[in-house]
Design a protein around this motif. Structure first.
Motif, PDB file in Angstrom:
ATOM      1  N   UNK A 155      33.434  73.608  54.794  1.00 48.41           N
ATOM      2  CA  UNK A 155      33.676  71.995  54.988  1.00 48.41           C
ATOM      3  C   UNK A 155      34.254  71.435  53.736  1.00 48.41           C
ATOM      4  N   UNK A 156      33.622  71.581  52.584  1.00 46.17           N
ATOM      5  CA  UNK A 156      34.183  70.929  51.471  1.00 46.17           C
ATOM      6  C   UNK A 156      35.398  71.386  51.081  1.00 46.17           C
ATOM      7  N   UNK A 157      35.762  72.533  51.002  1.00 42.81           N
ATOM      8  CA  UNK A 157      37.063  73.258  51.026  1.00 42.81           C
ATOM      9  C   UNK A 157      38.136  72.458  51.890  1.00 42.81           C
ATOM     10  N   UNK A 158      37.674  72.330  53.209  1.00 47.62           N
ATOM     11  CA  UNK A 158      38.753  71.672  54.169  1.00 47.62           C
ATOM     12  C   UNK A 158      38.772  70.292  53.841  1.00 47.62           C
ATOM     13  N   UNK A 159      37.978  69.626  53.481  1.00 48.80           N
ATOM     14  CA  UNK A 159      37.946  68.161  53.079  1.00 48.80           C
ATOM     15  C   UNK A 159      38.962  68.211  52.077  1.00 48.80           C
ATOM     16  N   UNK A 160      38.794  68.956  50.957  1.00 46.80           N
ATOM     17  CA  UNK A 160      39.692  68.889  49.781  1.00 46.80           C
ATOM     18  C   UNK A 160      41.111  69.404  50.132  1.00 46.80           C
ATOM     19  N   UNK A 161      41.294  70.330  51.105  1.00 45.85           N
ATOM     20  CA  UNK A 161      42.549  70.521  51.339  1.00 45.85           C
ATOM     21  C   UNK A 161      43.314  69.522  52.015  1.00 45.85           C
ATOM     22  N   UNK A 168      41.008  65.708  59.902  1.00 43.98           N
ATOM     23  CA  UNK A 168      41.677  66.909  59.778  1.00 43.98           C
ATOM     24  C   UNK A 168      40.543  68.102  59.415  1.00 43.98           C
ATOM     25  N   UNK A 169      39.798  67.662  58.482  1.00 45.16           N
ATOM     26  CA  UNK A 169      38.774  68.603  58.029  1.00 45.16           C
ATOM     27  C   UNK A 169      37.921  69.181  58.799  1.00 45.16           C
ATOM     28  N   UNK A 170      37.492  68.455  59.894  1.00 50.96           N
ATOM     29  CA  UNK A 170      36.642  68.851  60.929  1.00 50.96           C
ATOM     30  C   UNK A 170      37.363  69.617  62.122  1.00 50.96           C
ATOM     31  N   UNK A 171      38.701  69.276  62.165  1.00 57.06           N
ATOM     32  CA  UNK A 171      39.633  70.157  63.081  1.00 57.06           C
ATOM     33  C   UNK A 171      39.779  71.415  62.618  1.00 57.06           C
ATOM     34  N   UNK A 172      39.897  71.369  61.071  1.00 55.29           N
ATOM     35  CA  UNK A 172      40.317  72.961  60.317  1.00 55.29           C
ATOM     36  C   UNK A 172      39.183  73.652  60.503  1.00 55.29           C
ATOM     37  N   UNK A 173      37.874  73.165  60.568  1.00 53.02           N
ATOM     38  CA  UNK A 173      36.715  73.979  60.336  1.00 53.02           C
ATOM     39  C   UNK A 173      36.714  74.727  61.867  1.00 53.02           C
ATOM     40  N   UNK A 177      42.556  76.012  58.993  1.00 48.14           N
ATOM     41  CA  UNK A 177      43.691  74.997  58.269  1.00 48.14           C
ATOM     42  C   UNK A 177      45.059  75.118  58.530  1.00 48.14           C
ATOM     43  N   UNK A 178      45.446  76.284  58.940  1.00 46.58           N
ATOM     44  CA  UNK A 178      47.065  76.602  59.156  1.00 46.58           C
ATOM     45  C   UNK A 178      47.314  75.530  60.439  1.00 46.58           C
ATOM     46  N   UNK A 179      46.535  75.553  61.438  1.00 44.51           N
ATOM     47  CA  UNK A 179      46.752  75.085  62.877  1.00 44.51           C
ATOM     48  C   UNK A 179      47.146  73.350  62.401  1.00 44.51           C
ATOM     49  N   UNK A 180      45.935  72.996  61.490  1.00 42.93           N
ATOM     50  CA  UNK A 180      46.097  71.454  61.431  1.00 42.93           C
ATOM     51  C   UNK A 180      47.385  71.096  60.387  1.00 42.93           C
ATOM     52  N   UNK A 181      47.458  72.129  59.638  1.00 45.33           N
ATOM     53  CA  UNK A 181      48.859  71.978  58.977  1.00 45.33           C
ATOM     54  C   UNK A 181      50.053  71.970  59.747  1.00 45.33           C
ATOM     55  N   UNK A 182      50.269  72.799  60.903  1.00 47.74           N
ATOM     56  CA  UNK A 182      51.300  73.065  61.675  1.00 47.74           C
ATOM     57  C   UNK A 182      51.475  71.894  62.557  1.00 47.74           C
ATOM     58  N   UNK A 183      50.488  71.140  63.023  1.00 46.66           N
ATOM     59  CA  UNK A 183      50.477  69.897  63.753  1.00 46.66           C
ATOM     60  C   UNK A 183      50.510  68.709  62.990  1.00 46.66           C
ATOM     61  N   UNK A 184      50.130  68.672  61.639  1.00 46.29           N
ATOM     62  CA  UNK A 184      49.916  67.643  60.711  1.00 46.29           C
ATOM     63  C   UNK A 184      49.010  66.769  61.429  1.00 46.29           C
ATOM     64  N   UNK A 185      47.795  67.284  61.724  1.00 47.60           N
ATOM     65  CA  UNK A 185      46.765  66.398  62.290  1.00 47.60           C
ATOM     66  C   UNK A 185      45.913  67.429  63.289  1.00 47.60           C
ATOM     67  N   UNK A 186      45.055  66.719  64.096  1.00 48.50           N
ATOM     68  CA  UNK A 186      44.129  67.602  65.032  1.00 48.50           C
ATOM     69  C   UNK A 186      45.144  68.106  65.959  1.00 48.50           C
ATOM     70  N   UNK A 187      45.053  69.694  66.124  1.00 45.26           N
ATOM     71  CA  UNK A 187      45.909  70.379  67.117  1.00 45.26           C
ATOM     72  C   UNK A 187      45.756  69.986  68.463  1.00 45.26           C
ATOM     73  N   UNK A 188      46.758  69.875  69.314  1.00 41.55           N
ATOM     74  CA  UNK A 188      46.594  69.657  70.653  1.00 41.55           C
ATOM     75  C   UNK A 188      45.684  70.501  71.678  1.00 41.55           C
TER      76      UNK A 188
END
Length: 204
Positions: A155-161, A168-173, A177-188
């Protein structure tokens, strides 16, 4: 033993009565002492409520402090978790500089704080770590303490990323993380969106 003000006055009255034989032998003596005694009693009665009020205020302050402490302590409590699990959560949060309430919220959303929980996809324990993720984090997901430490670390890694962006960090958890990057936010994804909302609601 030192006499109180009232007891001293009463003793003095008795002494005077003994000295003069009967009350009132000295004109005005009894009435003067009676007035003094009444005044002392009044002062004593006024002092007692004041002491009670002060004690009550102190008790309320202590109760308020205890309630606040209890609330802080309860921040890492989970519906299905033991006190030991809550302790592990607080330790892991402190280790990685996280709010224990956030780690607890993730644990609650993932497994209700249940170390025996294993998902259909193979995620394990309180923080629902995938074996590969656990291996990368250097923890044994089947050990509760390590499982929680691994989840907090991730979780700390996701917050830092994501620059401290909690959503975004919670969504990445949840979705990676790639899905969050692809959508630049919480994936749909309904699952991820519901997950983020649940964690944030628990965290609040």
């Amino acid at each position: 033993m030192e006499l109180s003000g009232v007891e001293a006055i009463q003793a003095r009255i008795s002494e005077i009565q003994r000295r003069f034989g009967i009350e009132g032998s000295v004109p005005g003596m009894a009435s003067n002492f009676q007035r003094t005694l009444t005044a002392e009693l009044k002062k004593k009665e006024e002092a007692v409520p004041a002491q009670k009020t002060a004690a009550g205020t102190a008790a309320k302050t202590e109760a308020g402090a205890a309630q606040a402490t209890s609330h802080v302590g309860a921040s890492a409590e989970l519906s299905g978790a033991s006190n030991e699990t809550a302790h592990f959560i607080r330790e892991a949060a402190a280790k990685y500089g996280l709010d224990s309430r956030l780690v607890a919220a993730v644990a609650e959303a993932e497994s209700n704080g249940n170390q025996n929980e294993v998902s259909d996809a193979g995620a394990v324990g309180v923080m629902q770590l995938m074996p590969d993720t656990a291996a990368a984090l250097g923890v044994n997901p089947y050990d509760e303490k390590q499982n929680i430490e691994g989840g907090a670390h991730y979780l700390k890694q996701m917050l830092d990323a994501f620059g401290g962006d909690m959503k975004k960090a919670i969504a990445a958890y949840n979705a990676g993380p790639q899905a969050v990057k692809d959508y630049d936010g919480v994936p749909p994804y309904a699952e991820t969106q519901n997950y983020v909302n649940k964690v944030l609601d628990l965290y609040q």
